[in-house]
Scaffold this active site. Structure first.
Site, PDB file in Angstrom:
ATOM      1  N   ASN A   1      -5.852   2.951 -13.166  1.00  0.00           N
ATOM      2  CA  ASN A   1      -4.810   1.984 -12.854  1.00  0.00           C
ATOM      3  C   ASN A   1      -3.437   2.601 -13.067  1.00  0.00           C
ATOM      4  O   ASN A   1      -3.272   3.566 -13.817  1.00  0.00           O
ATOM      5  CB  ASN A   1      -4.958   0.736 -13.736  1.00  0.00           C
ATOM      6  CG  ASN A   1      -4.051  -0.400 -13.280  1.00  0.00           C
ATOM      7  OD1 ASN A   1      -3.813  -0.575 -12.089  1.00  0.00           O
ATOM      8  ND2 ASN A   1      -3.529  -1.163 -14.216  1.00  0.00           N
TER       9      ASN A   1
ATOM     10  N   GLY B   1       0.787  -1.226   0.000  1.00  0.00           N
ATOM     11  CA  GLY B   1       0.000   0.000   0.000  1.00  0.00           C
ATOM     12  C   GLY B   1       0.815   1.271   0.000  1.00  0.00           C
ATOM     13  O   GLY B   1       0.370   2.297   0.531  1.00  0.00           O
TER      14      GLY B   1
ATOM     15  N   ASN C   1       1.517   3.212  -2.595  1.00  0.00           N
ATOM     16  CA  ASN C   1       0.807   4.225  -3.395  1.00  0.00           C
ATOM     17  C   ASN C   1      -0.435   4.727  -2.664  1.00  0.00           C
ATOM     18  O   ASN C   1      -0.789   5.898  -2.773  1.00  0.00           O
ATOM     19  CB  ASN C   1       0.449   3.667  -4.770  1.00  0.00           C
ATOM     20  CG  ASN C   1       1.613   3.772  -5.742  1.00  0.00           C
ATOM     21  OD1 ASN C   1       2.103   4.862  -6.026  1.00  0.00           O
ATOM     22  ND2 ASN C   1       2.066   2.634  -6.229  1.00  0.00           N
TER      23      ASN C   1
ATOM     24  N   HIS D   1       0.640   1.588 -13.990  1.00  0.00           N
ATOM     25  CA  HIS D   1       1.489   0.535 -14.548  1.00  0.00           C
ATOM     26  C   HIS D   1       2.945   0.983 -14.516  1.00  0.00           C
ATOM     27  O   HIS D   1       3.255   2.113 -14.928  1.00  0.00           O
ATOM     28  CB  HIS D   1       1.070   0.211 -15.986  1.00  0.00           C
ATOM     29  CG  HIS D   1       1.834  -0.951 -16.554  1.00  0.00           C
ATOM     30  ND1 HIS D   1       1.578  -2.253 -16.194  1.00  0.00           N
ATOM     31  CD2 HIS D   1       2.865  -1.000 -17.440  1.00  0.00           C
ATOM     32  CE1 HIS D   1       2.406  -3.059 -16.833  1.00  0.00           C
ATOM     33  NE2 HIS D   1       3.196  -2.321 -17.595  1.00  0.00           N
TER      34      HIS D   1
ATOM     35  N   GLU E   1     -11.674  -3.450 -20.644  1.00  0.00           N
ATOM     36  CA  GLU E   1     -11.745  -4.903 -20.729  1.00  0.00           C
ATOM     37  C   GLU E   1     -10.502  -5.527 -21.341  1.00  0.00           C
ATOM     38  O   GLU E   1     -10.334  -6.749 -21.294  1.00  0.00           O
ATOM     39  CB  GLU E   1     -12.993  -5.326 -21.518  1.00  0.00           C
ATOM     40  CG  GLU E   1     -12.984  -4.955 -22.987  1.00  0.00           C
ATOM     41  CD  GLU E   1     -13.454  -3.527 -23.224  1.00  0.00           C
ATOM     42  OE1 GLU E   1     -13.573  -3.144 -24.403  1.00  0.00           O
ATOM     43  OE2 GLU E   1     -13.699  -2.806 -22.235  1.00  0.00           O
TER      44      GLU E   1
ATOM     45  N   ASP F   1      -4.204  -3.746 -19.606  1.00  0.00           N
ATOM     46  CA  ASP F   1      -3.132  -2.767 -19.814  1.00  0.00           C
ATOM     47  C   ASP F   1      -3.262  -1.998 -21.128  1.00  0.00           C
ATOM     48  O   ASP F   1      -2.262  -1.497 -21.654  1.00  0.00           O
ATOM     49  CB  ASP F   1      -1.752  -3.442 -19.759  1.00  0.00           C
ATOM     50  CG  ASP F   1      -1.301  -3.731 -18.338  1.00  0.00           C
ATOM     51  OD1 ASP F   1      -1.878  -3.146 -17.393  1.00  0.00           O
ATOM     52  OD2 ASP F   1      -0.382  -4.548 -18.154  1.00  0.00           O
TER      53      ASP F   1
END
Length: 295
Positions: free
Chosen positions: A197, A101, A103, A199, A232, A235
């Site tokens: 999200n 955790g 971030n 990455h 869906e 990335d």
């Protein structure tokens, strides 16, 4: 999986989590999840039409629970108007984690420092033992932990739990912060371009779970961090922001990982602040426009 499962409760207690880490019992009934079973069976059989129909049924059931299905652009337009009028409340976000955790902590720290106009209404973990849940509890944030058995038995049900719990908590966006589970269509359809999200590479390069190690092994001189909306396709959602990280000569993969994480901790709160200001819009071609700051 029963919410009274002794092993699950033992893990929650060992992690030092508050009682809120126990999920709501009402979401684990078996009788209501037939559309999930049909969708998974259709996907396995390669029946796209049946899969789409099952997704539609799952979405319809979630709509009945009160999820509004508003797009990210809808939320951004509303927030931009509120910012212009001086009436914008903190952006309400739910954060998904799986591990330490860090971030999440960066978001918590920026909120406390007044540089991020947001409120974390709930932290949900895919692991009851995730250290990030303790960070959330220490900050007075409501937490929820889901068990690996739930994900193994029915990952769509896990996403329905997440979608429903965050709706009840009033979240406007879902922020994935080291969340190591794939999210599925029912959640994405009810939170369109509202699931963010992070990455640890410059997408579309080095997709997947090992972006840092893969970039290091390839010998790249520049890699970086990407913040994008989840969709869906893993990335490949609309890219909101990227920041490069130069790979210095003599670095180990651990050195690179430390530099990537430092960049994440700086960039992620900045992007959430853009969302709080109503400045992030997804175009029809799935590219992202970041509007200039209001003056």
């Amino acid at each position: 999986m029963s919410v009274n499962d002794e092993e699950y409760r033992r893990l929650v207690e060992e992690a030092g989590l508050p009682p809120e880490a126990q999920p709501s019992a009402g979401f684990f009934g078996k009788g209501a999840e037939h559309e999930v079973d049909r969708a998974l069976a259709a996907a396995a059989a390669g029946d796209d039409a049946a899969y789409a129909a099952a997704v539609a049924r799952a979405v319809e059931r979630l709509h009945a629970l009160g999820l509004d299905g508003k797009t990210g652009n809808d939320i951004q337009a509303r927030r931009a108007a509120e910012v212009a009028a001086g009436t914008a409340e903190p952006l309400k976000i739910g954060v998904l984690i799986s591990g330490s955790g860090t971030n999440l902590q960066a978001l918590i720290d920026c909120i406390a420092a007044g540089t991020l106009n947001a409120k974390i209404v709930m932290v949900i973990s895919s692991r009851p033992s995730a250290a990030g849940l303790k960070r959330a509890a220490d900050a007075g944030i409501q937490t929820l932990a889901l068990s690996k058995e739930l994900y193994a038995e029915d990952p769509w049900v896990a996403d329905e739990v997440i979608a429903t719990e965050l709706m009840h908590a009033g979240a406007e966006y879902i922020v994935m912060a080291g969340y190591m589970r794939k999210i599925h269509e029912p959640l994405l359809a009810l939170w369109p371009n509202r699931v963010v999200n992070l990455h640890p590479a410059l997408l579309p390069s080095f997709q997947g779970a090992h972006g840092i190690a893969d970039a290091y092994a390839r010998g790249v001189k520049v890699t970086g961090v990407t913040v994008h909306f989840a969709n869906e396709v893993y990335d490949q959602g609309p890219i909101i922001a990227q920041e490069p990280v130069r790979v210095e000569e003599g670095w180990s993969v651990d050195d690179l990982e430390a530099a990537i994480h430092a960049t994440e901790h700086r960039l992620y709160p900045q992007v959430v602040q853009l969302l709080a200001e109503g400045r992030v819009y997804v175009r029809d071609d799935l590219t992202v426009e970041v509007a200039p700051a209001a003056v």
